[in-house]
Design a protein around this motif. Structure first.
Motif, PDB file in Angstrom:
ATOM      1  N   GLY A 260     -35.566  30.945  12.904  1.00 56.89           N
ATOM      2  CA  GLY A 260     -36.737  30.085  12.811  1.00 56.89           C
ATOM      3  C   GLY A 260     -37.792  30.452  13.836  1.00 56.89           C
ATOM      4  O   GLY A 260     -38.994  30.489  13.531  1.00 56.89           O
ATOM      5  N   GLY A 279     -41.635  23.989   8.722  1.00 56.51           N
ATOM      6  CA  GLY A 279     -40.580  23.575   9.638  1.00 56.51           C
ATOM      7  C   GLY A 279     -40.086  22.171   9.343  1.00 56.51           C
ATOM      8  O   GLY A 279     -38.882  21.898   9.382  1.00 56.51           O
ATOM      9  N   GLY A 313     -35.376  24.822  11.270  1.00 53.90           N
ATOM     10  CA  GLY A 313     -36.582  24.016  11.447  1.00 53.90           C
ATOM     11  C   GLY A 313     -36.890  23.747  12.901  1.00 53.90           C
ATOM     12  O   GLY A 313     -38.055  23.747  13.318  1.00 53.90           O
ATOM     13  N   THR A 317     -40.353  24.807  14.749  1.00 53.36           N
ATOM     14  CA  THR A 317     -41.302  23.782  15.199  1.00 53.36           C
ATOM     15  C   THR A 317     -41.288  23.552  16.703  1.00 53.36           C
ATOM     16  O   THR A 317     -42.245  22.998  17.244  1.00 53.36           O
ATOM     17  CB  THR A 317     -41.009  22.437  14.506  1.00 53.36           C
TER      18      THR A 317
END
Length: 387
Positions: A260, A279, A313, A317
């Motif tokens: 990610g 995200g 995610g 993020t």
């Protein structure tokens, strides 16, 4: 204009910063054996993680002003020395009290070394270019949560629950030996550090813009991850997994978080402005899936898929949350970074401990992971609407 420090020094700083997360992740596969060896309950075993997280949180608030007053080099060396002493106490512990004392000392040393390493990486960076050295540091630091559970599981299978601590001790001694190569990036200003001054600075940080809801959102996501780390070792052990197999299980989740993080530049280049929504979609999907797993009996494969989505995610993020929180904190950037880290680790400790202590059912504990993530998404949406 001052030249930034060299690539080799940045890699060393990344390794020093990685010790903090390594000391958390490498112990997780060993927790059931630690509980057995110290003759304590699973809930008491969770305190080994909680005490460390609390120290890692509070230590960041103190480490930054110490590095400003006394200079970077002596403080990072001091932090590493404290970390080594705490690690030695943990490895030699024969009771829960000694283990927790060692973890507290270990975490304070790790926090001090962490915030000082970040400061050293940016002290000599040209104005507006601090992201580059921090990114290089992160490329090293992100390796830790991927390999630590596998290494911890393998070491535990071979040498017992003490073995991961002996590896941490060896690494900290190596870091102490190499740290003088860094030199001094900013001499101490010798200005007094008082509670009133610190409180005033941190109050100024909290009251600006969207800082608090964004910091709390990040803390909730991290809290969900640490609830998973607290609960899953015992679920895996009940399913017959060895410590080495448990380590591989955690490494897959950690790899999803790194994926990610590495996806961030590509997403920003290809879909400008969509990073947050992509995200959030991964986080929301993982939250719903983990609650479904909790409701249907805790299938480990489905749980792995859910946590991979949440980890992906989170990796995507996390940097965006920090960047947004720091937008209006130029005058107090170091304090804002320290407080963000404290909120993250403190929240993780609070949520994971409360879940283990107060929630009796493993299924409900898993469901709370999803609840924490969904609350985090709601807070971030609130902060975005207030911008």
């Amino acid at each position: 204009m001052r030249a930034g420090i060299g690539r080799a020094q940045l890699l060393l700083l990344g390794g020093i910063a990685a010790l903090g997360s390594l000391a958390t992740q490498i112990i997780v596969p060993a927790l059931p054996l630690v509980a057995q060896g110290l003759v304590i309950s699973a809930a008491d075993g969770q305190l080994i993680i909680t005490v460390y997280l609390v120290g890692l949180a509070l230590g960041q608030l103190v480490g930054a002003p110490l590095a400003d007053r006394y200079g970077r080099r002596p403080v990072i060396l001091g932090g590493l020395t404290v970390f080594a002493a705490g690690t030695l106490a943990c490895g030699a512990a024969g009771s829960l009290a000694v283990m927790l004392a060692g973890r507290a000392v270990q975490s304070l040393g790790a926090a001090t070394a962490l915030v000082t390493a970040r400061a050293m990486a940016t002290d000599r960076a040209p104005k507006g270019s601090a992201a580059a050295p921090l990114a290089l540091m992160s490329s090293v630091t992100l390796i830790s949560p991927t390999v630590a559970p596998t290494i911890g599981g393998a070491l535990t299978s071979i040498g017992g629950w003490q073995a991961p601590f002996w590896l941490l001790l060896a690494l900290s001694i190596a870091a102490i030996a190499l740290a003088p190569l860094l030199g001094e990036t900013r001499p101490g200003d010798r200005l007094p550090i008082g509670p009133a001054r610190l409180a005033r600075t941190y109050f100024q940080v909290v009251r600006k813009g969207r800082y608090l809801p964004l910091a709390l959102s990040n803390a909730l996501i991290t809290g969900g991850m640490y609830v998973y780390l607290a609960v899953s070792p015992f679920l895996l052990r009940a399913a017959g997994a060895s410590p080495a197999q448990a380590g591989l299980y955690y490494s897959v989740v950690a790899s999803a978080m790194i994926a990610g993080t590495l996806a961030v530049p590509r997403v920003m280049a290809r879909w400008p402005g969509r990073l947050g929504s992509i995200g959030a979609a991964a986080l929301g999907s993982g939250a719903v899936l983990v609650m479904a797993v909790a409701a249907t009996g805790g299938n480990l494969v489905a749980l792995l898929a859910a946590m991979m989505l949440i980890a992906f995610g989170s990796g995507m993020t996390g940097p965006a949350l920090m960047a947004q929180a720091l937008e209006r904190q130029r005058d107090n950037a170091s304090a804002a970074i320290s407080l963000f880290g404290m909120t993250q680790m403190g929240g993780a400790a609070l949520f994971s401990t409360a879940t283990v202590r107060l929630v009796p059912s493993p299924s409900l504990k898993l469901a709370l992971i999803g609840v924490l993530v969904l609350l985090a998404l709601a807070l971030r949406r609130y902060a975005s609407r207030g911008s």
